[in-house]
Motif scaffolding. Sequence first.
Motif, PDB file in Angstrom:
ATOM      1  N   GLY A   1      -4.961  15.602  -0.130  1.00 22.66           N
ATOM      2  CA  GLY A   1      -5.900  14.486  -0.206  1.00 22.66           C
ATOM      3  C   GLY A   1      -5.305  13.132   0.113  1.00 22.66           C
ATOM      4  O   GLY A   1      -5.831  12.103  -0.343  1.00 22.66           O
ATOM      5  N   SER A   2      -4.234  13.113   0.895  1.00 23.81           N
ATOM      6  CA  SER A   2      -3.574  11.837   1.203  1.00 23.81           C
ATOM      7  C   SER A   2      -4.484  10.869   1.948  1.00 23.81           C
ATOM      8  O   SER A   2      -4.337   9.648   1.837  1.00 23.81           O
ATOM      9  CB  SER A   2      -2.320  12.092   2.043  1.00 23.81           C
ATOM     10  OG  SER A   2      -1.376  12.857   1.316  1.00 23.81           O
ATOM     11  N   PHE A   3      -5.435  11.389   2.726  1.00 17.88           N
ATOM     12  CA  PHE A   3      -6.280  10.529   3.555  1.00 17.88           C
ATOM     13  C   PHE A   3      -7.652  10.253   2.947  1.00 17.88           C
ATOM     14  O   PHE A   3      -8.494   9.628   3.598  1.00 17.88           O
ATOM     15  CB  PHE A   3      -6.468  11.180   4.932  1.00 17.88           C
ATOM     16  CG  PHE A   3      -5.188  11.487   5.652  1.00 17.88           C
ATOM     17  CD1 PHE A   3      -4.330  10.470   6.024  1.00 17.88           C
ATOM     18  CD2 PHE A   3      -4.839  12.799   5.947  1.00 17.88           C
ATOM     19  CE1 PHE A   3      -3.134  10.753   6.688  1.00 17.88           C
ATOM     20  CE2 PHE A   3      -3.664  13.094   6.606  1.00 17.88           C
ATOM     21  CZ  PHE A   3      -2.799  12.064   6.984  1.00 17.88           C
TER      22      PHE A   3
ATOM     23  N   ASP B   1       0.836  -1.199   0.000  1.00 21.90           N
ATOM     24  CA  ASP B   1       0.000   0.000   0.000  1.00 21.90           C
ATOM     25  C   ASP B   1       0.874   1.253   0.000  1.00 21.90           C
ATOM     26  O   ASP B   1       0.554   2.250  -0.654  1.00 21.90           O
ATOM     27  CB  ASP B   1      -0.921  -0.022   1.217  1.00 21.90           C
ATOM     28  CG  ASP B   1      -2.057   0.995   1.114  1.00 21.90           C
ATOM     29  OD1 ASP B   1      -2.533   1.226  -0.013  1.00 21.90           O
ATOM     30  OD2 ASP B   1      -2.464   1.546   2.148  1.00 21.90           O
ATOM     31  N   TYR B   2       1.989   1.192   0.722  1.00 23.56           N
ATOM     32  CA  TYR B   2       2.929   2.317   0.745  1.00 23.56           C
ATOM     33  C   TYR B   2       3.536   2.522  -0.642  1.00 23.56           C
ATOM     34  O   TYR B   2       3.660   3.657  -1.118  1.00 23.56           O
ATOM     35  CB  TYR B   2       4.032   2.045   1.768  1.00 23.56           C
ATOM     36  CG  TYR B   2       5.152   3.048   1.739  1.00 23.56           C
ATOM     37  CD1 TYR B   2       5.040   4.275   2.373  1.00 23.56           C
ATOM     38  CD2 TYR B   2       6.343   2.764   1.053  1.00 23.56           C
ATOM     39  CE1 TYR B   2       6.075   5.210   2.337  1.00 23.56           C
ATOM     40  CE2 TYR B   2       7.384   3.689   1.012  1.00 23.56           C
ATOM     41  CZ  TYR B   2       7.238   4.906   1.652  1.00 23.56           C
ATOM     42  OH  TYR B   2       8.259   5.824   1.608  1.00 23.56           O
TER      43      TYR B   2
ATOM     44  N   MET C   1      -3.405   5.960  -0.582  1.00 23.34           N
ATOM     45  CA  MET C   1      -3.240   4.876   0.388  1.00 23.34           C
ATOM     46  C   MET C   1      -4.596   4.532   0.995  1.00 23.34           C
ATOM     47  O   MET C   1      -5.444   5.390   1.202  1.00 23.34           O
ATOM     48  CB  MET C   1      -2.244   5.265   1.477  1.00 23.34           C
ATOM     49  CG  MET C   1      -2.553   6.561   2.200  1.00 23.34           C
ATOM     50  SD  MET C   1      -1.217   7.024   3.314  1.00 23.34           S
ATOM     51  CE  MET C   1      -1.773   8.633   3.881  1.00 23.34           C
ATOM     52  N   ARG C   2      -4.761   3.236   1.296  1.00 21.87           N
ATOM     53  CA  ARG C   2      -6.054   2.751   1.771  1.00 21.87           C
ATOM     54  C   ARG C   2      -6.028   2.291   3.231  1.00 21.87           C
ATOM     55  O   ARG C   2      -7.040   2.350   3.911  1.00 21.87           O
ATOM     56  CB  ARG C   2      -6.529   1.597   0.879  1.00 21.87           C
ATOM     57  CG  ARG C   2      -6.696   2.016  -0.578  1.00 21.87           C
ATOM     58  CD  ARG C   2      -7.209   0.890  -1.436  1.00 21.87           C
ATOM     59  NE  ARG C   2      -7.366   1.302  -2.828  1.00 21.87           N
ATOM     60  CZ  ARG C   2      -8.412   1.954  -3.298  1.00 21.87           C
ATOM     61  NH1 ARG C   2      -9.406   2.268  -2.485  1.00 21.87           N
ATOM     62  NH2 ARG C   2      -8.481   2.303  -4.572  1.00 21.87           N
ATOM     63  N   LYS C   3      -4.904   1.825   3.709  1.00 18.19           N
ATOM     64  CA  LYS C   3      -4.838   1.282   5.067  1.00 18.19           C
ATOM     65  C   LYS C   3      -4.415   2.361   6.057  1.00 18.19           C
ATOM     66  O   LYS C   3      -3.551   3.192   5.762  1.00 18.19           O
ATOM     67  CB  LYS C   3      -3.855   0.112   5.128  1.00 18.19           C
ATOM     68  CG  LYS C   3      -4.268  -1.090   4.291  1.00 18.19           C
ATOM     69  CD  LYS C   3      -3.261  -2.206   4.407  1.00 18.19           C
ATOM     70  CE  LYS C   3      -3.189  -2.771   5.810  1.00 18.19           C
ATOM     71  NZ  LYS C   3      -4.440  -3.438   6.235  1.00 18.19           N
TER      72      LYS C   3
ATOM     73  N   ASN D   1      -8.765   4.340   5.328  1.00 15.87           N
ATOM     74  CA  ASN D   1      -9.803   3.967   6.289  1.00 15.87           C
ATOM     75  C   ASN D   1      -9.502   4.464   7.706  1.00 15.87           C
ATOM     76  O   ASN D   1     -10.121   4.016   8.666  1.00 15.87           O
ATOM     77  CB  ASN D   1     -10.002   2.447   6.309  1.00 15.87           C
ATOM     78  CG  ASN D   1      -8.745   1.695   6.756  1.00 15.87           C
ATOM     79  OD1 ASN D   1      -7.705   2.298   7.035  1.00 15.87           O
ATOM     80  ND2 ASN D   1      -8.838   0.373   6.813  1.00 15.87           N
ATOM     81  N   ILE D   2      -8.550   5.375   7.828  1.00 15.45           N
ATOM     82  CA  ILE D   2      -8.243   5.933   9.145  1.00 15.45           C
ATOM     83  C   ILE D   2      -9.338   6.916   9.546  1.00 15.45           C
ATOM     84  O   ILE D   2      -9.888   7.631   8.708  1.00 15.45           O
ATOM     85  CB  ILE D   2      -6.865   6.618   9.139  1.00 15.45           C
ATOM     86  CG1 ILE D   2      -6.407   6.904  10.574  1.00 15.45           C
ATOM     87  CG2 ILE D   2      -6.883   7.890   8.306  1.00 15.45           C
ATOM     88  CD1 ILE D   2      -4.946   7.311  10.671  1.00 15.45           C
ATOM     89  N   THR D   3      -9.675   6.940  10.832  1.00 13.64           N
ATOM     90  CA  THR D   3     -10.735   7.812  11.319  1.00 13.64           C
ATOM     91  C   THR D   3     -10.165   9.159  11.760  1.00 13.64           C
ATOM     92  O   THR D   3      -8.956   9.306  11.988  1.00 13.64           O
ATOM     93  CB  THR D   3     -11.469   7.171  12.505  1.00 13.64           C
ATOM     94  OG1 THR D   3     -10.557   7.040  13.610  1.00 13.64           O
ATOM     95  CG2 THR D   3     -12.001   5.787  12.123  1.00 13.64           C
TER      96      THR D   3
END
Length: 392
Positions: free
Chosen positions: A362-364, A307-308, A315-317, A368-370
């Motif tokens: 827009g990296s996040f 993912d990195y 990134m998704r995780k 799925n991080i809250t």
Amino acid sequence: MEEDNKKIGWKFFLLEIILIGAGAAGMWFLGGIRNLAQDRLLGNCVMTVFMLAAAGLQARREYVHDGFDYDNGEHVCRFLFCAAVGLAIAFVCGFLPTGGWPFLLVYVMLALFSNMGTGIMTATSLLLISVMLSGAAADGLILYFVSGVFAVTLFRHLESEKKIGIPVFLSILCLLVCETANLVLVANARPDFEMFVIPVANMIVSSVLLLGCLKLFFSRVVYRYREIWLEINDTENTVLTELRERDRKEYMHCIHTAHFCESIGGQLGMNADALKCAGYYHRLGDRMEAVMKEKRFPPPVREILFDYRDRKQGMRKKETAVLVCSEKVVSSMTYMREKGEQLQIDYDKVIDTVFRKMRDDGSFEKCNITVRELCAMHRIFKEEKLYYELLC
């Protein structure tokens, strides 16, 4: 992984059909032994087929879409084996007193080797098979459903918590209370010692079986990669030693990044070992896949590193977010110190800038991080001011 699972999903379906067929055949044969009427026998077989098919559909969909907990998705035979064992237990329970059914084991076993929803649904289907075969009242269904779901909830995060004493005690206590409430207190007789013999015996048997199941789970799942973690997270291993000799600056960057990954991962309830490992090896570039294969990296760290590597597409995780933020904070602090401005560094300002830039670009967005986890990570970085003095 999801695409690979879809390719072999038909194998799961084939084994599911075999299990359903075994359930229907067993229900017909054992129902005949119990001299059930033909219409009742046929109805039980039909219901068995539908219940096992529904549970199998749930399990298969979770498997195909990577919904299984831990690494169960890579070892689906664990769940199928547990389901077969649970089916055998369900058939045996059809000939035992209701108070002696070891269904606490079935619920926990199936949930641990799949996920919470699949485990509860499959175990409840098996419980209904025992109820239909034995002709037991609804009290038995309620008793084992409540105690089973309660136990599954207690053992929900074994991999991170690794504590079983209190969950085992509370599970057995719940089973005893449910048995007392549903079997002993409703009996049309004065309570005496004999009424408690079967519930207490079931409590003892369930305790032994549950401990055996947990021992198997820890050996096959939780501690399966123990030796690998010890090797790849050892800074004296060949890969990291070579990196240190070739480029000490790069080596120290990885060491500092791994420190923050492990610290933040532990405080946020993530896989700290996987994050620490990702911090050590995320800068290997083209060598990354070869090293992962050679050192047999566990799936959690492989997912983070892949993912990195593909983070430009988003990134998704959330673990990857921790890794990227740690890397950027370390890079920023190191750059400031190399500029000779360490005495004037405003650490809070640097950290705020890093997070603001990542939000702005827009990296996040796909991660799925809250928001709560982002805020907690932001706070943890600001609490590490003394550590920044060690960066070099």
